[in-house]
Design an enzyme around this catalytic site. Structure first.
Site, PDB file in Angstrom:
ATOM      1  N   HIS A  75      53.471  22.103  35.136  1.00  0.00           N
ATOM      2  CA  HIS A  75      52.718  21.926  33.891  1.00  0.00           C
ATOM      3  C   HIS A  75      53.499  22.540  32.739  1.00  0.00           C
ATOM      4  O   HIS A  75      53.791  23.734  32.767  1.00  0.00           O
ATOM      5  CB  HIS A  75      51.367  22.634  33.956  1.00  0.00           C
ATOM      6  CG  HIS A  75      50.388  21.978  34.867  1.00  0.00           C
ATOM      7  ND1 HIS A  75      49.054  22.286  34.877  1.00  0.00           N
ATOM      8  CD2 HIS A  75      50.561  21.012  35.800  1.00  0.00           C
ATOM      9  CE1 HIS A  75      48.447  21.540  35.779  1.00  0.00           C
ATOM     10  NE2 HIS A  75      49.334  20.773  36.364  1.00  0.00           N
ATOM     11  N   TYR A 204      41.049  25.383  29.346  1.00  0.00           N
ATOM     12  CA  TYR A 204      40.246  26.601  29.212  1.00  0.00           C
ATOM     13  C   TYR A 204      39.196  26.347  28.128  1.00  0.00           C
ATOM     14  O   TYR A 204      39.564  26.104  26.969  1.00  0.00           O
ATOM     15  CB  TYR A 204      41.133  27.772  28.769  1.00  0.00           C
ATOM     16  CG  TYR A 204      41.948  28.405  29.863  1.00  0.00           C
ATOM     17  CD1 TYR A 204      43.130  27.817  30.319  1.00  0.00           C
ATOM     18  CD2 TYR A 204      41.556  29.610  30.435  1.00  0.00           C
ATOM     19  CE1 TYR A 204      43.888  28.416  31.315  1.00  0.00           C
ATOM     20  CE2 TYR A 204      42.307  30.216  31.438  1.00  0.00           C
ATOM     21  CZ  TYR A 204      43.469  29.614  31.874  1.00  0.00           C
ATOM     22  OH  TYR A 204      44.207  30.212  32.861  1.00  0.00           O
ATOM     23  N   PRO A 296      40.970  36.788  36.922  1.00  0.00           N
ATOM     24  CA  PRO A 296      41.835  35.628  37.159  1.00  0.00           C
ATOM     25  C   PRO A 296      42.124  34.767  35.926  1.00  0.00           C
ATOM     26  O   PRO A 296      42.938  33.844  36.004  1.00  0.00           O
ATOM     27  CB  PRO A 296      41.065  34.809  38.208  1.00  0.00           C
ATOM     28  CG  PRO A 296      39.659  35.267  38.124  1.00  0.00           C
ATOM     29  CD  PRO A 296      39.686  36.674  37.629  1.00  0.00           C
ATOM     30  N   LYS A 300      47.412  35.924  36.875  1.00  0.00           N
ATOM     31  CA  LYS A 300      48.544  36.837  37.070  1.00  0.00           C
ATOM     32  C   LYS A 300      48.598  37.520  38.446  1.00  0.00           C
ATOM     33  O   LYS A 300      49.631  38.086  38.805  1.00  0.00           O
ATOM     34  CB  LYS A 300      48.506  37.944  35.994  1.00  0.00           C
ATOM     35  CG  LYS A 300      48.854  37.435  34.610  1.00  0.00           C
ATOM     36  CD  LYS A 300      50.338  37.159  34.483  1.00  0.00           C
ATOM     37  CE  LYS A 300      50.711  36.377  33.253  1.00  0.00           C
ATOM     38  NZ  LYS A 300      51.113  35.000  33.481  1.00  0.00           N
ATOM     39  N   TYR A 388      51.913  33.498  29.482  1.00  0.00           N
ATOM     40  CA  TYR A 388      51.329  32.663  30.536  1.00  0.00           C
ATOM     41  C   TYR A 388      52.408  32.189  31.514  1.00  0.00           C
ATOM     42  O   TYR A 388      52.202  32.207  32.733  1.00  0.00           O
ATOM     43  CB  TYR A 388      50.593  31.458  29.926  1.00  0.00           C
ATOM     44  CG  TYR A 388      49.548  30.910  30.857  1.00  0.00           C
ATOM     45  CD1 TYR A 388      48.236  31.395  30.845  1.00  0.00           C
ATOM     46  CD2 TYR A 388      49.860  29.926  31.779  1.00  0.00           C
ATOM     47  CE1 TYR A 388      47.281  30.919  31.724  1.00  0.00           C
ATOM     48  CE2 TYR A 388      48.911  29.441  32.666  1.00  0.00           C
ATOM     49  CZ  TYR A 388      47.620  29.944  32.628  1.00  0.00           C
ATOM     50  OH  TYR A 388      46.676  29.472  33.507  1.00  0.00           O
TER      51      TYR A 388
HETATM   52  C1  FAD Z   1      39.117  32.997  42.677  1.00  0.00           C
HETATM   53  C2  FAD Z   1      40.486  33.593  42.463  1.00  0.00           C
HETATM   54  C3  FAD Z   1      41.419  32.898  41.688  1.00  0.00           C
HETATM   55  C4  FAD Z   1      42.683  33.444  41.485  1.00  0.00           C
HETATM   56  N1  FAD Z   1      43.590  32.735  40.722  1.00  0.00           N
HETATM   57  C5  FAD Z   1      44.840  33.234  40.564  1.00  0.00           C
HETATM   58  C6  FAD Z   1      45.866  32.462  39.890  1.00  0.00           C
HETATM   59  O1  FAD Z   1      45.630  31.333  39.457  1.00  0.00           O
HETATM   60  N2  FAD Z   1      47.112  33.003  39.788  1.00  0.00           N
HETATM   61  C7  FAD Z   1      47.389  34.243  40.311  1.00  0.00           C
HETATM   62  O2  FAD Z   1      48.545  34.686  40.190  1.00  0.00           O
HETATM   63  N3  FAD Z   1      46.461  34.986  40.974  1.00  0.00           N
HETATM   64  C8  FAD Z   1      45.198  34.505  41.119  1.00  0.00           C
HETATM   65  N4  FAD Z   1      44.277  35.217  41.857  1.00  0.00           N
HETATM   66  C9  FAD Z   1      44.658  36.519  42.426  1.00  0.00           C
HETATM   67  C10 FAD Z   1      45.443  36.379  43.739  1.00  0.00           C
HETATM   68  O3  FAD Z   1      44.740  35.579  44.651  1.00  0.00           O
HETATM   69  C11 FAD Z   1      45.726  37.782  44.328  1.00  0.00           C
HETATM   70  O4  FAD Z   1      46.244  38.601  43.323  1.00  0.00           O
HETATM   71  C12 FAD Z   1      46.701  37.709  45.508  1.00  0.00           C
HETATM   72  O5  FAD Z   1      46.045  37.217  46.654  1.00  0.00           O
HETATM   73  C13 FAD Z   1      47.288  39.098  45.814  1.00  0.00           C
HETATM   74  O6  FAD Z   1      48.065  39.035  46.975  1.00  0.00           O
HETATM   75  P1  FAD Z   1      48.177  40.296  47.937  1.00  0.00           P
HETATM   76  O7  FAD Z   1      49.062  39.880  49.042  1.00  0.00           O
HETATM   77  O8  FAD Z   1      48.500  41.486  47.144  1.00  0.00           O
HETATM   78  O9  FAD Z   1      46.687  40.542  48.446  1.00  0.00           O
HETATM   79  P2  FAD Z   1      45.789  39.637  49.398  1.00  0.00           P
HETATM   80  O10 FAD Z   1      46.008  38.191  49.117  1.00  0.00           O
HETATM   81  O11 FAD Z   1      44.409  40.167  49.273  1.00  0.00           O
HETATM   82  O12 FAD Z   1      46.358  39.922  50.842  1.00  0.00           O
HETATM   83  C14 FAD Z   1      46.087  41.121  51.527  1.00  0.00           C
HETATM   84  C15 FAD Z   1      46.108  40.852  53.016  1.00  0.00           C
HETATM   85  O13 FAD Z   1      45.875  42.061  53.711  1.00  0.00           O
HETATM   86  C16 FAD Z   1      44.930  41.828  54.736  1.00  0.00           C
HETATM   87  N5  FAD Z   1      44.255  43.082  55.054  1.00  0.00           N
HETATM   88  C17 FAD Z   1      43.233  43.685  54.415  1.00  0.00           C
HETATM   89  N6  FAD Z   1      42.882  44.819  55.021  1.00  0.00           N
HETATM   90  C18 FAD Z   1      43.715  44.954  56.080  1.00  0.00           C
HETATM   91  C19 FAD Z   1      43.836  45.916  57.094  1.00  0.00           C
HETATM   92  N7  FAD Z   1      43.021  46.977  57.155  1.00  0.00           N
HETATM   93  N8  FAD Z   1      44.788  45.754  58.044  1.00  0.00           N
HETATM   94  C20 FAD Z   1      45.614  44.670  57.992  1.00  0.00           C
HETATM   95  N9  FAD Z   1      45.532  43.709  57.063  1.00  0.00           N
HETATM   96  C21 FAD Z   1      44.594  43.851  56.112  1.00  0.00           C
HETATM   97  C22 FAD Z   1      44.015  40.764  54.161  1.00  0.00           C
HETATM   98  O14 FAD Z   1      43.291  40.051  55.155  1.00  0.00           O
HETATM   99  C23 FAD Z   1      45.010  39.875  53.433  1.00  0.00           C
HETATM  100  O15 FAD Z   1      45.537  38.865  54.252  1.00  0.00           O
HETATM  101  C24 FAD Z   1      43.017  34.708  42.077  1.00  0.00           C
HETATM  102  C25 FAD Z   1      42.080  35.392  42.870  1.00  0.00           C
HETATM  103  C26 FAD Z   1      40.830  34.850  43.057  1.00  0.00           C
HETATM  104  C27 FAD Z   1      39.845  35.607  43.929  1.00  0.00           C
END
Ligand code: FAD
Length: 412
Positions: A75, A204, A296, A300, A388
């Protein structure tokens, strides 16, 4: 108890943990990834979809960008809609050709799990009772139970990539961590619908009934969000009620509106800004949502997780190859500079586009004027566009062992 040994123990197989594992693998550094959910659960979890230019470049540079290149939707702009009119912000023109790519987080995770599996390095799903110990010693320990067997992994370092509700951040003594937090008085009701997207780019919308966002996941699937109260039970919303509210908020004077289709997933997500600092304690390094959450609106979260682990991979590579420790020491400060800029941007997008319950008619008109200024000013649109698509990277790809030529966005 079977005792394993690795260089880096990684808690969590979300984007942060899987990206870090692969970056380390590419640098010849061993890791063990431990995830408490099943493989299918992790892949099917519907979340982010917007990848910054730098995140796209990173995935391609790591050799895990084939799916992204095949199915990602590039995009070069987005729309801001208010008073029934859509206004385009042209990223490519305002940022010298940069763009975002829409590619579901679940697809990113699927690609990374496949890449991890191909390396034959350890990845445990369905782990129980995951804990970390001795994190302030030179040999921290990761413990968990898998297939009914208690396991212990002795590590040089542990990466806490276990998201907001994980166990790593709470393992740090509370007195050491400063926590900065803001909860918003609303959440997002999000749906996936079997309907071809009616716009090629995100829309948006600021409406007197509240914020709405039009986006997509593929040429057949539309992704839509509505501002709702933070604790709204999803059961309060029938599919018909969701469509009625979506159309009320999003339909513009020229007749544009989302296409309607069967709703295949719906949920409500609360909105929060959160930072825990520092992102390191002893030999435990926090990355991604384990250390920070953004609302969200600015898209980011996933992108910050990617930038954290790039910084961490560079530091670990320098440690193992040259016994350099200063980049490990600087990890938290380097990450937090970007985190706070993303927090500021996400807060600004959220405040500008949502309705707050204590707002007066004055506030509503002021917000409309904010959007009118934004969409009429080249300077204001450039500021939105450059944030963005993603600010310059904190570290170079080359310093993390990746091809320098793959990095289109310069470093700060
Ligand atoms: C509705 C929604 C829309 C979003 N839209 C965007 C977007 O458009 N762009 C963007 O950049 N971000 C977006 N985000 C944010 C993005 O999804 C998160 O920031 C991202 O998932 C972070 O990745 P992470 O690996 O840090 O954490 P997570 O994805 O939360 O991964 C953490 C992992 O650790 C595991 N875990 C938890 N506890 C334990 C434990 N005790 N032992 C072992 N494993 C464990 C979990 O199961 C998970 O698999 C959005 C979030 C939501 C909820």
């Amino acid at each position: 108890m079977p005792s394993l040994r690795t260089q880096v123990g990684i808690v969590g197989a979300g984007p942060a943990g899987l990206l870090l594992g692969h970056l380390l693998h590419l640098n010849g550094i061993d890791s063990v990834i431990v995830e408490n959910r099943s493989r299918d659960y992790v892949i099917d979890r519907v979340r982010a979809g917007v990848l910054e230019q730098g995140t796209v470049d990173l995935l391609n540079a790591m050799g895990v960008g084939a799916g992204l290149q095949r199915a990602g939707l590039r995009h070069e702009g987005l729309y801001v809609s208010f008073n029934g009119r859509r206004h385009r912000v042209d990223f490519a023109e305002l940022t010298g050709g940069k763009a975002i790519t829409v590619y579901g987080q679940n697809e990113v995770v699927r690609d990374l799990i496949e890449a991890r599996t191909a390396t034959a390095r350890a990845l445990y799903f369905d782990a129980e009772d995951v804990s970390v110990d001795a994190i302030d010693s030179s040999s921290p320990i990761l413990r968990f139970r898998h297939d009914g067997v208690d396991r212990e992994v002795r590590c040089d370092f542990i990466a806490g990539c276990d998201g907001f509700h994980g166990i790593c951040r709470p393992s740090i003594p509370p007195a050491v961590l400063a926590v900065y937090e803001r909860a918003y008085p609303f959440g997002w009701l999000g749906i996936l619908a079997e309907a071809p997207p009616s716009s090629d780019e995100l829309v948006y919308t600021y409406h007197e009934r509240g914020f709405a966002l039009f986006s997509m996941r593929s040429p057949r699937i539309t992704r839509l969000y509505l501002q709702v109260p933070p604790d709204e039970p999803i059961g309060n919303w029938s599919d018909d009620a969701i469509w009625e509210e979506m159309l009320e908020r999003m339909t513009t004077r020229d007749g544009w509106q989302p296409n309607i289709g069967r709703i295949i997933q719906k949920s409500v997500t609360p909105m929060r800004s959160f930072v825990a600092a520092p992102m390191r304690y002893g030999r435990l390094f926090l990355a991604g949502d384990a250390a920070h959450i953004v609302p969200p609106t600015g898209a980011k979260g996933l992108n910050l997780a990617a930038s954290d682990v790039l910084v961490l991979a560079r530091a670990l590579k320098a440690y193992y190859e040259r016994d350099r420790r200063e980049w490990l020491d600087e990890y938290s400060d380097i990450c937090l500079r970007r985190v706070w800029k993303a927090q500021r941007f996400s807060w600004w997008m959220t405040s500008t586009l949502h309705r707050f319950s204590d707002e007066s008619a004055f506030d509503y008109q002021r917000q409309i004027a904010d959007l009118d200024y934004l969409t009429g000013s080249q300077a204001a649109m450039t500021s939105l566009a450059e944030q963005y698509v993603g600010l310059p990277a904190e570290v170079s790809f080359e310093s993390a062992g990746l091809p320098a030529a793959a990095q289109a966005v310069p470093t700060t």
